[in-house]
Design a protein around this motif. Structure first.
Motif, PDB file in Angstrom:
ATOM      1  N   CYS A 151       1.047  -0.956  -0.081  1.00  0.00           N
ATOM      2  CA  CYS A 151       0.019   0.382   0.039  1.00  0.00           C
ATOM      3  C   CYS A 151       0.539   1.722   0.161  1.00  0.00           C
ATOM      4  O   CYS A 151       1.706   1.178   0.362  1.00  0.00           O
ATOM      5  N   GLU A 152      -0.152   2.413  -0.213  1.00  0.00           N
ATOM      6  CA  GLU A 152       0.924   4.307  -0.560  1.00  0.00           C
ATOM      7  C   GLU A 152       0.494   4.733   0.385  1.00  0.00           C
ATOM      8  O   GLU A 152      -1.108   4.512   0.064  1.00  0.00           O
ATOM      9  N   PHE A 153       0.697   5.751   1.304  1.00  0.00           N
ATOM     10  CA  PHE A 153       0.311   5.852   1.170  1.00  0.00           C
ATOM     11  C   PHE A 153       1.087   7.761   1.337  1.00  0.00           C
ATOM     12  O   PHE A 153       2.700   7.261   0.629  1.00  0.00           O
ATOM     13  N   THR A 154       0.165   8.878   1.373  1.00  0.00           N
ATOM     14  CA  THR A 154       1.216  10.565   1.285  1.00  0.00           C
ATOM     15  C   THR A 154       0.361  11.691   2.051  1.00  0.00           C
ATOM     16  O   THR A 154      -0.479  11.285   2.311  1.00  0.00           O
ATOM     17  N   GLY A 155       1.300  12.237   2.102  1.00  0.00           N
ATOM     18  CA  GLY A 155       1.077  12.974   2.975  1.00  0.00           C
ATOM     19  C   GLY A 155       1.916  14.739   3.229  1.00  0.00           C
ATOM     20  O   GLY A 155       2.864  14.494   2.819  1.00  0.00           O
ATOM     21  N   LYS A 156       1.915  15.088   4.202  1.00  0.00           N
ATOM     22  CA  LYS A 156       2.357  16.474   4.420  1.00  0.00           C
ATOM     23  C   LYS A 156       2.700  16.313   5.478  1.00  0.00           C
ATOM     24  O   LYS A 156       2.421  17.932   6.601  1.00  0.00           O
ATOM     25  N   PRO A 157       3.654  15.372   6.027  1.00  0.00           N
ATOM     26  CA  PRO A 157       4.324  15.669   7.095  1.00  0.00           C
ATOM     27  C   PRO A 157       5.492  16.205   7.626  1.00  0.00           C
ATOM     28  O   PRO A 157       5.232  17.166   8.911  1.00  0.00           O
ATOM     29  N   SER A 158       6.238  17.291   7.452  1.00  0.00           N
ATOM     30  CA  SER A 158       6.565  17.939   7.387  1.00  0.00           C
ATOM     31  C   SER A 158       5.710  19.518   7.942  1.00  0.00           C
ATOM     32  O   SER A 158       6.582  20.662   8.706  1.00  0.00           O
ATOM     33  N   VAL A 159       5.028  19.880   8.150  1.00  0.00           N
ATOM     34  CA  VAL A 159       3.751  20.715   8.456  1.00  0.00           C
ATOM     35  C   VAL A 159       4.015  20.100   9.851  1.00  0.00           C
ATOM     36  O   VAL A 159       3.433  21.376  10.942  1.00  0.00           O
ATOM     37  N   PRO A 166      -4.683  18.720   9.162  1.00  0.00           N
ATOM     38  CA  PRO A 166      -4.992  17.738   8.460  1.00  0.00           C
ATOM     39  C   PRO A 166      -4.604  17.067   7.776  1.00  0.00           C
ATOM     40  O   PRO A 166      -4.280  16.139   7.321  1.00  0.00           O
ATOM     41  N   GLU A 167      -3.805  18.198   6.904  1.00  0.00           N
ATOM     42  CA  GLU A 167      -2.753  17.156   5.562  1.00  0.00           C
ATOM     43  C   GLU A 167      -1.163  17.033   6.003  1.00  0.00           C
ATOM     44  O   GLU A 167      -0.671  16.451   5.301  1.00  0.00           O
ATOM     45  N   GLU A 189      -6.456   3.419   6.575  1.00  0.00           N
ATOM     46  CA  GLU A 189      -6.583   4.434   5.661  1.00  0.00           C
ATOM     47  C   GLU A 189      -6.206   6.252   5.870  1.00  0.00           C
ATOM     48  O   GLU A 189      -5.590   6.166   5.059  1.00  0.00           O
ATOM     49  N   VAL A 190      -5.288   6.046   7.378  1.00  0.00           N
ATOM     50  CA  VAL A 190      -4.696   6.982   7.690  1.00  0.00           C
ATOM     51  C   VAL A 190      -3.434   6.683   8.500  1.00  0.00           C
ATOM     52  O   VAL A 190      -3.668   5.703   9.256  1.00  0.00           O
ATOM     53  N   LEU A 191      -2.456   6.935   8.155  1.00  0.00           N
ATOM     54  CA  LEU A 191      -1.705   6.640  10.195  1.00  0.00           C
ATOM     55  C   LEU A 191      -1.238   7.574  10.663  1.00  0.00           C
ATOM     56  O   LEU A 191      -1.107   9.315  10.247  1.00  0.00           O
ATOM     57  N   LYS A 192      -1.244   7.982  11.733  1.00  0.00           N
ATOM     58  CA  LYS A 192      -1.635   8.730  12.634  1.00  0.00           C
ATOM     59  C   LYS A 192      -0.113   8.293  13.415  1.00  0.00           C
ATOM     60  O   LYS A 192       0.111   7.701  13.795  1.00  0.00           O
ATOM     61  N   THR A 193       0.405   9.901  14.022  1.00  0.00           N
ATOM     62  CA  THR A 193       1.582   9.399  15.243  1.00  0.00           C
ATOM     63  C   THR A 193       1.236  10.233  16.651  1.00  0.00           C
ATOM     64  O   THR A 193       0.511  10.995  16.910  1.00  0.00           O
ATOM     65  N   THR A 194       1.561  10.027  17.599  1.00  0.00           N
ATOM     66  CA  THR A 194       1.202  10.953  19.183  1.00  0.00           C
ATOM     67  C   THR A 194       1.851  12.154  18.857  1.00  0.00           C
ATOM     68  O   THR A 194       1.696  12.729  19.224  1.00  0.00           O
TER      69      THR A 194
END
Length: 196
Positions: free
Chosen positions: A69-77, A119-120, A107-112
């Protein structure tokens, strides 16, 4: 005894912080993190992209099947990600270790560390697939055959860049997630003592 060991760990970490320059710990693109899911699927995570948009790919092998599976996002924000992306990716791997199948219902990977980020910043699933293991092996051998020999010689063994081996103890995993790299051995030892 435990309070002494904990105090010792805090003092060592404090001395290390004073001696270290404040710079973000980066995980280079393409570096792999290996892990096992709750049902013992053997998986690896690879990252790519830049500060604008990161891509994460999870590839797993399980009982004659291969899935991805592939995920995309902007964790740098997320400020915490910018300060220490290594811990961010380790937290994602830790969450994936708790599930039976790494791509199913994720569907969404979250971290503490980025709970309060916009949200982005979340890594959202954009694609997934599954195939029989023998088909996956055929595709990989075809891909390797298509790589010119001079490029193949330049590629390093990705297993050398993995975050840890399958036999890694829980204490070492915690040390990798919460201590400076130079203190992993000491932290692992103290965590092992505290856990009994």
């Amino acid at each position: 005894m435990r309070s002494f060991a904990l105090l010792f760990l805090v003092v060592i970490c404090g001395m290390e912080a004073l001696g270290q320059k404040l710079k973000p710990k980066k995980r280079s693109n393409g570096e792999e993190i290996k892990f096992r899911t709750k049902t013992k699927d053997v998986c690896k995570i690879t990252t790519s992209g830049d500060d604008e948009e990161m891509k994460l790919r999870i590839e797993c092998k399980s009982q004659g099947m291969s899935y991805w599976c592939e995920f995309t996002g902007k964790p740098s924000v997320c400020r915490a990600f910018r300060n220490n992306p290594k811990i961010y990716w380790n937290q994602i791997a830790a969450e994936l270790r708790k599930v039976p199948q790494a791509c199913e219902s994720m569907e969404v990977l979250k971290t503490t560390m980025c709970q309060k980020a916009p949200p982005e910043a979340l890594m959202r699933q954009i694609a997934a697939g599954m195939e029989p293991e023998d088909l996956a092996n055929q595709e990989k051998s075809l891909q390797k055959a298509a790589i010119p020999m001079r490029e193949a010689g330049q590629n390093s063994d990705p297993a050398q860049h993995g975050q840890g081996s399958e036999n890694e103890t829980e204490a070492m995993k915690l040390a990798r997630e919460h201590c400076w790299e130079s203190l992993h051995g000491v932290c692992s030892y103290i965590i092992g003592i505290l856990r009994g």
